[in-house]
Design a protein around this motif. Structure first.
Motif, PDB file in Angstrom:
ATOM      1  N   ILE A 178       0.836  -1.209   0.000  1.00 47.95           N
ATOM      2  CA  ILE A 178       0.000   0.000   0.000  1.00 47.95           C
ATOM      3  C   ILE A 178       0.866   1.253   0.000  1.00 47.95           C
ATOM      4  O   ILE A 178       0.643   2.187  -0.781  1.00 47.95           O
ATOM      5  N   GLU A 179       1.856   1.271   0.868  1.00 55.34           N
ATOM      6  CA  GLU A 179       2.746   2.432   0.960  1.00 55.34           C
ATOM      7  C   GLU A 179       3.463   2.701  -0.369  1.00 55.34           C
ATOM      8  O   GLU A 179       3.596   3.850  -0.798  1.00 55.34           O
ATOM      9  N   ASN A 180       3.941   1.647  -1.008  1.00 56.72           N
ATOM     10  CA  ASN A 180       4.648   1.813  -2.282  1.00 56.72           C
ATOM     11  C   ASN A 180       3.758   2.447  -3.339  1.00 56.72           C
ATOM     12  O   ASN A 180       4.196   3.306  -4.108  1.00 56.72           O
ATOM     13  N   ILE A 181       2.504   2.016  -3.392  1.00 58.66           N
ATOM     14  CA  ILE A 181       1.570   2.573  -4.376  1.00 58.66           C
ATOM     15  C   ILE A 181       1.265   4.035  -4.064  1.00 58.66           C
ATOM     16  O   ILE A 181       1.162   4.874  -4.966  1.00 58.66           O
ATOM     17  N   LEU A 182       1.156   4.347  -2.784  1.00 61.46           N
ATOM     18  CA  LEU A 182       0.859   5.733  -2.387  1.00 61.46           C
ATOM     19  C   LEU A 182       2.007   6.689  -2.690  1.00 61.46           C
ATOM     20  O   LEU A 182       1.826   7.907  -2.659  1.00 61.46           O
ATOM     21  N   GLU A 183       3.179   6.151  -2.996  1.00 61.99           N
ATOM     22  CA  GLU A 183       4.298   7.004  -3.408  1.00 61.99           C
ATOM     23  C   GLU A 183       4.041   7.620  -4.771  1.00 61.99           C
ATOM     24  O   GLU A 183       4.608   8.665  -5.114  1.00 61.99           O
ATOM     25  N   THR A 184       3.215   6.972  -5.588  1.00 61.93           N
ATOM     26  CA  THR A 184       3.007   7.435  -6.964  1.00 61.93           C
ATOM     27  C   THR A 184       1.568   7.821  -7.277  1.00 61.93           C
ATOM     28  O   THR A 184       1.283   8.294  -8.373  1.00 61.93           O
ATOM     29  N   THR A 185       0.656   7.601  -6.347  1.00 59.60           N
ATOM     30  CA  THR A 185      -0.734   7.952  -6.618  1.00 59.60           C
ATOM     31  C   THR A 185      -1.448   8.321  -5.321  1.00 59.60           C
ATOM     32  O   THR A 185      -1.088   7.838  -4.250  1.00 59.60           O
ATOM     33  N   ASP A 186      -2.440   9.167  -5.442  1.00 61.07           N
ATOM     34  CA  ASP A 186      -3.206   9.596  -4.277  1.00 61.07           C
ATOM     35  C   ASP A 186      -4.495   8.790  -4.228  1.00 61.07           C
ATOM     36  O   ASP A 186      -5.385   8.983  -5.042  1.00 61.07           O
ATOM     37  N   CYS A 187      -4.586   7.870  -3.304  1.00 65.95           N
ATOM     38  CA  CYS A 187      -5.760   7.011  -3.187  1.00 65.95           C
ATOM     39  C   CYS A 187      -6.248   7.042  -1.745  1.00 65.95           C
ATOM     40  O   CYS A 187      -5.438   7.095  -0.821  1.00 65.95           O
ATOM     41  N   LYS A 188      -7.553   6.999  -1.557  1.00 63.92           N
ATOM     42  CA  LYS A 188      -8.120   7.174  -0.218  1.00 63.92           C
ATOM     43  C   LYS A 188      -8.645   5.886   0.415  1.00 63.92           C
ATOM     44  O   LYS A 188      -9.063   5.886   1.561  1.00 63.92           O
ATOM     45  N   TYR A 189      -8.626   4.790  -0.363  1.00 70.57           N
ATOM     46  CA  TYR A 189      -9.294   3.582   0.122  1.00 70.57           C
ATOM     47  C   TYR A 189      -8.499   2.349  -0.291  1.00 70.57           C
ATOM     48  O   TYR A 189      -7.990   2.256  -1.407  1.00 70.57           O
ATOM     49  N   ALA A 190      -8.368   1.404   0.627  1.00 66.07           N
ATOM     50  CA  ALA A 190      -7.686   0.136   0.333  1.00 66.07           C
ATOM     51  C   ALA A 190      -8.488  -1.019   0.909  1.00 66.07           C
ATOM     52  O   ALA A 190      -9.112  -0.904   1.970  1.00 66.07           O
ATOM     53  N   LEU A 191      -8.454  -2.146   0.197  1.00 64.88           N
ATOM     54  CA  LEU A 191      -9.201  -3.329   0.603  1.00 64.88           C
ATOM     55  C   LEU A 191      -8.294  -4.550   0.521  1.00 64.88           C
ATOM     56  O   LEU A 191      -7.562  -4.728  -0.454  1.00 64.88           O
ATOM     57  N   SER A 192      -8.327  -5.384   1.552  1.00 65.01           N
ATOM     58  CA  SER A 192      -7.553  -6.630   1.520  1.00 65.01           C
ATOM     59  C   SER A 192      -8.430  -7.781   1.989  1.00 65.01           C
ATOM     60  O   SER A 192      -9.486  -7.575   2.595  1.00 65.01           O
ATOM     61  N   ASP A 193      -7.962  -8.988   1.696  1.00 56.00           N
ATOM     62  CA  ASP A 193      -8.658 -10.172   2.190  1.00 56.00           C
ATOM     63  C   ASP A 193      -8.489 -10.250   3.710  1.00 56.00           C
ATOM     64  O   ASP A 193      -7.486  -9.797   4.264  1.00 56.00           O
ATOM     65  N   GLN A 194      -9.468 -10.814   4.372  1.00 53.87           N
ATOM     66  CA  GLN A 194      -9.417 -10.944   5.833  1.00 53.87           C
ATOM     67  C   GLN A 194      -8.464 -12.065   6.224  1.00 53.87           C
ATOM     68  O   GLN A 194      -8.675 -13.228   5.875  1.00 53.87           O
ATOM     69  N   PHE A 195      -7.374 -11.742   6.917  1.00 51.78           N
ATOM     70  CA  PHE A 195      -6.462 -12.798   7.371  1.00 51.78           C
ATOM     71  C   PHE A 195      -6.084 -12.650   8.836  1.00 51.78           C
ATOM     72  O   PHE A 195      -5.415 -13.485   9.404  1.00 51.78           O
ATOM     73  N   GLY A 196      -6.517 -11.586   9.461  1.00 50.31           N
ATOM     74  CA  GLY A 196      -6.196 -11.362  10.866  1.00 50.31           C
ATOM     75  C   GLY A 196      -6.876 -10.084  11.316  1.00 50.31           C
ATOM     76  O   GLY A 196      -7.678  -9.498  10.598  1.00 50.31           O
TER      77      GLY A 196
END
Length: 211
Positions: A98-116
């Protein structure tokens, strides 16, 4: 798709495989890319053949901002010995993607599979990531961004297994089937047991069974 919100999806591959790396990937998918991905047949990687996955990954890389974190077995075993918790290790990887992607784009929402616990990823995020709305969902691969991430992660896993096979001259089966033990013993005969952690996850009970 009029209510579609651009978002980052994250997923992993290799978690249940004795041999090979743990790969975590993220993809930021806008509405235009989502339509392209759906038309291309991108979905949960577990529902696609490995051969097809290798043809889909370049499409995702072309139309989405993405990040792929491939943790080699040696590094994985080192991290696991320090963290001693797979969910925390996964959270660290998802957060980095997530952090790596936010270095190049401005995004306000992230979704992941439930693992913990959701707080695991949140606490692993750095300054930029803590400004994002993060959700975890059971069977999140039904979401196109998470599906895209799952394809990227699986493609990277497949490619790295191929690299391992070239390096060691052995065929490494995926998963944790009985054949895995045979290959593990062959590896020990060829390279010695001290080098087995180069290609496998040592906290699996399979590791002790092979030794």
């Amino acid at each position: 798709m009029s209510d579609y919100i651009t978002h980052i999806g994250t997923d992993e591959s290799g978690k249940g495989d004795f041999f090979g790396p743990l790969v975590i990937a993220g993809a930021c998918v806008d509405e235009a890319a989502a339509k392209i991905f759906i038309d291309a047949g991108i979905k949960d990687s577990k529902k696609i053949t490995d051969k097809k996955i290798l043809t889909l990954a370049p499409i995702i890389k072309k139309y989405a901002k993405y990040s792929i974190i491939a943790i080699t077995n040696s590094r994985y075993n080192q991290l696991y010995s320090q963290i001693k918790n797979l969910n925390k290790l996964l959270a660290w990887g998802h957060a980095r993607a997530i952090e790596n992607i936010l270095e190049t784009t401005d995004c306000k929402y992230a979704l992941s599979d439930q693992f913990g616990d959701e707080s695991l990823i949140k606490s692993a995020l750095m300054k930029k990531g803590r400004e994002i709305r993060l959700e975890q969902m059971v069977r999140a691969e039904s979401d196109i961004a998470v599906a895209a991430a799952s394809v990227l992660a699986r493609a990277a896993f497949i490619e790295r297994i191929k690299d391992m096979e070239t390096t060691y001259g052995l065929s490494f089966p995926k998963g944790c089937a009985p054949l895995v033990k045979d290959v593990g013993r062959n590896f020990i005969q060829k390279f010695g047991k001290e080098r087995l952690p180069e290609v496998c996850k040592t906290h699996f009970k399979t590791y002790k069974e092979i030794l």
